[in-house]
Motif scaffolding. Structure first.
Motif, PDB file in Angstrom:
ATOM      1  N   ALA A 150       0.830  -1.204   0.000  1.00  0.00           N
ATOM      2  CA  ALA A 150       0.000   0.000   0.000  1.00  0.00           C
ATOM      3  C   ALA A 150       0.868   1.260   0.000  1.00  0.00           C
ATOM      4  O   ALA A 150       0.546   2.240  -0.690  1.00  0.00           O
ATOM      5  CB  ALA A 150      -0.946  -0.009   1.197  1.00  0.00           C
ATOM      6  N   GLY A 153       1.803   2.333  -3.368  1.00  0.00           N
ATOM      7  CA  GLY A 153       0.726   2.704  -4.277  1.00  0.00           C
ATOM      8  C   GLY A 153      -0.136   1.562  -4.776  1.00  0.00           C
ATOM      9  O   GLY A 153      -0.976   1.760  -5.657  1.00  0.00           O
ATOM     10  N   PHE A 154       0.029   0.372  -4.221  1.00  0.00           N
ATOM     11  CA  PHE A 154      -0.841  -0.731  -4.602  1.00  0.00           C
ATOM     12  C   PHE A 154      -2.188  -0.539  -3.916  1.00  0.00           C
ATOM     13  O   PHE A 154      -2.254  -0.213  -2.735  1.00  0.00           O
ATOM     14  CB  PHE A 154      -0.239  -2.077  -4.200  1.00  0.00           C
ATOM     15  CG  PHE A 154       0.865  -2.543  -5.099  1.00  0.00           C
ATOM     16  CD1 PHE A 154       0.607  -3.445  -6.127  1.00  0.00           C
ATOM     17  CD2 PHE A 154       2.155  -2.077  -4.938  1.00  0.00           C
ATOM     18  CE1 PHE A 154       1.627  -3.875  -6.967  1.00  0.00           C
ATOM     19  CE2 PHE A 154       3.183  -2.498  -5.769  1.00  0.00           C
ATOM     20  CZ  PHE A 154       2.917  -3.396  -6.788  1.00  0.00           C
ATOM     21  N   GLU A 155      -3.246  -0.744  -4.675  1.00  0.00           N
ATOM     22  CA  GLU A 155      -4.594  -0.599  -4.152  1.00  0.00           C
ATOM     23  C   GLU A 155      -5.228  -1.970  -3.973  1.00  0.00           C
ATOM     24  O   GLU A 155      -4.942  -2.902  -4.715  1.00  0.00           O
ATOM     25  CB  GLU A 155      -5.436   0.236  -5.117  1.00  0.00           C
ATOM     26  CG  GLU A 155      -4.892   1.656  -5.248  1.00  0.00           C
ATOM     27  CD  GLU A 155      -5.740   2.507  -6.160  1.00  0.00           C
ATOM     28  OE1 GLU A 155      -6.985   2.479  -6.010  1.00  0.00           O
ATOM     29  OE2 GLU A 155      -5.165   3.185  -7.024  1.00  0.00           O
ATOM     30  N   ARG A 156      -6.094  -2.048  -2.997  1.00  0.00           N
ATOM     31  CA  ARG A 156      -6.788  -3.300  -2.698  1.00  0.00           C
ATOM     32  C   ARG A 156      -7.892  -3.522  -3.715  1.00  0.00           C
ATOM     33  O   ARG A 156      -8.708  -2.637  -3.954  1.00  0.00           O
ATOM     34  CB  ARG A 156      -7.375  -3.200  -1.289  1.00  0.00           C
ATOM     35  CG  ARG A 156      -7.999  -4.446  -0.768  1.00  0.00           C
ATOM     36  CD  ARG A 156      -8.523  -4.194   0.662  1.00  0.00           C
ATOM     37  NE  ARG A 156      -9.151  -5.365   1.196  1.00  0.00           N
ATOM     38  CZ  ARG A 156     -10.402  -5.739   0.935  1.00  0.00           C
ATOM     39  NH1 ARG A 156     -11.158  -5.012   0.150  1.00  0.00           N
ATOM     40  NH2 ARG A 156     -10.899  -6.833   1.475  1.00  0.00           N
ATOM     41  N   ALA A 157      -7.908  -4.696  -4.337  1.00  0.00           N
ATOM     42  CA  ALA A 157      -8.954  -5.036  -5.311  1.00  0.00           C
ATOM     43  C   ALA A 157     -10.034  -5.903  -4.677  1.00  0.00           C
ATOM     44  O   ALA A 157     -11.183  -5.850  -5.087  1.00  0.00           O
ATOM     45  CB  ALA A 157      -8.353  -5.761  -6.508  1.00  0.00           C
ATOM     46  N   MET A 179      -4.180  -7.132  -4.908  1.00  0.00           N
ATOM     47  CA  MET A 179      -3.814  -5.727  -4.997  1.00  0.00           C
ATOM     48  C   MET A 179      -3.274  -5.430  -6.392  1.00  0.00           C
ATOM     49  O   MET A 179      -2.797  -6.340  -7.067  1.00  0.00           O
ATOM     50  CB  MET A 179      -2.773  -5.361  -3.930  1.00  0.00           C
ATOM     51  CG  MET A 179      -3.228  -5.639  -2.509  1.00  0.00           C
ATOM     52  SD  MET A 179      -2.003  -5.232  -1.247  1.00  0.00           S
ATOM     53  CE  MET A 179      -2.300  -3.455  -1.104  1.00  0.00           C
ATOM     54  N   TYR A 180      -3.346  -4.169  -6.781  1.00  0.00           N
ATOM     55  CA  TYR A 180      -2.848  -3.767  -8.089  1.00  0.00           C
ATOM     56  C   TYR A 180      -2.256  -2.368  -8.010  1.00  0.00           C
ATOM     57  O   TYR A 180      -2.583  -1.584  -7.106  1.00  0.00           O
ATOM     58  CB  TYR A 180      -3.954  -3.820  -9.140  1.00  0.00           C
ATOM     59  CG  TYR A 180      -5.033  -2.782  -8.907  1.00  0.00           C
ATOM     60  CD1 TYR A 180      -4.963  -1.532  -9.544  1.00  0.00           C
ATOM     61  CD2 TYR A 180      -6.089  -3.032  -8.038  1.00  0.00           C
ATOM     62  CE1 TYR A 180      -5.934  -0.573  -9.301  1.00  0.00           C
ATOM     63  CE2 TYR A 180      -7.049  -2.082  -7.802  1.00  0.00           C
ATOM     64  CZ  TYR A 180      -6.980  -0.846  -8.433  1.00  0.00           C
ATOM     65  OH  TYR A 180      -7.920   0.102  -8.193  1.00  0.00           O
ATOM     66  N   LYS A 181      -1.407  -2.068  -8.952  1.00  0.00           N
ATOM     67  CA  LYS A 181      -0.807  -0.733  -9.069  1.00  0.00           C
ATOM     68  C   LYS A 181      -0.809  -0.359 -10.535  1.00  0.00           C
ATOM     69  O   LYS A 181      -0.283  -1.090 -11.372  1.00  0.00           O
ATOM     70  CB  LYS A 181       0.621  -0.722  -8.532  1.00  0.00           C
ATOM     71  CG  LYS A 181       1.331   0.617  -8.674  1.00  0.00           C
ATOM     72  CD  LYS A 181       2.747   0.541  -8.100  1.00  0.00           C
ATOM     73  CE  LYS A 181       3.520   1.827  -8.305  1.00  0.00           C
ATOM     74  NZ  LYS A 181       3.023   2.944  -7.531  1.00  0.00           N
TER      75      LYS A 181
END
Length: 184
Positions: A150, A153-157, A179-181
């Protein structure tokens, strides 16, 4: 080379090739066995031996690295391999813009020294340099790695409960968080 702070040993992050992996299989196997033994949820469960670890590196990972299906990054302190992460390159035609983060691990004696962050930084830069637009990963829900991702900059999917067997307790199942970025 990246410093670890005043009075601490310096760290080197490098992209490893298949020959390095084969030449240093014992060091990589020790790292993996210790990480799994310390509870790292990276696909393996106890009992897990050095032979199991060696099989993973030599028979599963080395061919992927050699065939340019994976980039393997290693962290060294005083020449010793103390951490790794992989960038899994796309295989499917409709996903050539995306790569996956896999098998982030740090030697238990070297945790909380910025090694995982340095590995992730190198991996993200390599993905950007190769023109990828998206990185994806999954991590054990609530694992300290989740907050590290996080911060980068990885966001929770989303989350899937009971996704994987706990590495130390065969009767416990852990959830996983995807997670994705998005890269520029």
């Amino acid at each position: 080379q990246r410093g670890l702070g005043r009075g601490k040993r310096s760290m080197l992050i490098e992209q490893m090739n298949a020959k390095t992996l084969q030449d240093e299989a014992a060091a990589f196997s020790e790292l993996l066995a210790l990480a799994v033994g310390a509870g790292a949820s990276i696909g393996f469960v106890q009992p897990f031996t050095h032979e199991d670890a060696s099989e993973f590196w030599l028979n599963r990972t080395a061919p992927l690295v050699e065939n340019a299906q994976s980039l393997l990054f290693g962290a060294r302190i005083e020449g010793r391999v103390v951490g790794t992460v992989q960038l899994m390159l796309p295989v499917m035609a409709n996903q050539q813009h995306k790569a996956d983060v896999a098998k982030m691990m740090v030697h238990p004696d070297f945790r909380r020294r910025g090694i995982a962050a340095a590995l992730l930084e190198a991996l993200i830069q390599a993905a950007v340099d190769r023109g990828f637009r998206l990185l994806a990963l999954d991590t054990r829900t609530g694992d300290p790695a989740q907050s590290l991702y996080a911060k980068f900059g990885f966001e929770r999917a989303g989350e899937i409960p009971c996704f994987a067997r706990d590495p130390l307790d065969p009767h416990k199942f852990d959830g996983t968080t995807y997670m994705y970025k998005v890269l520029s």
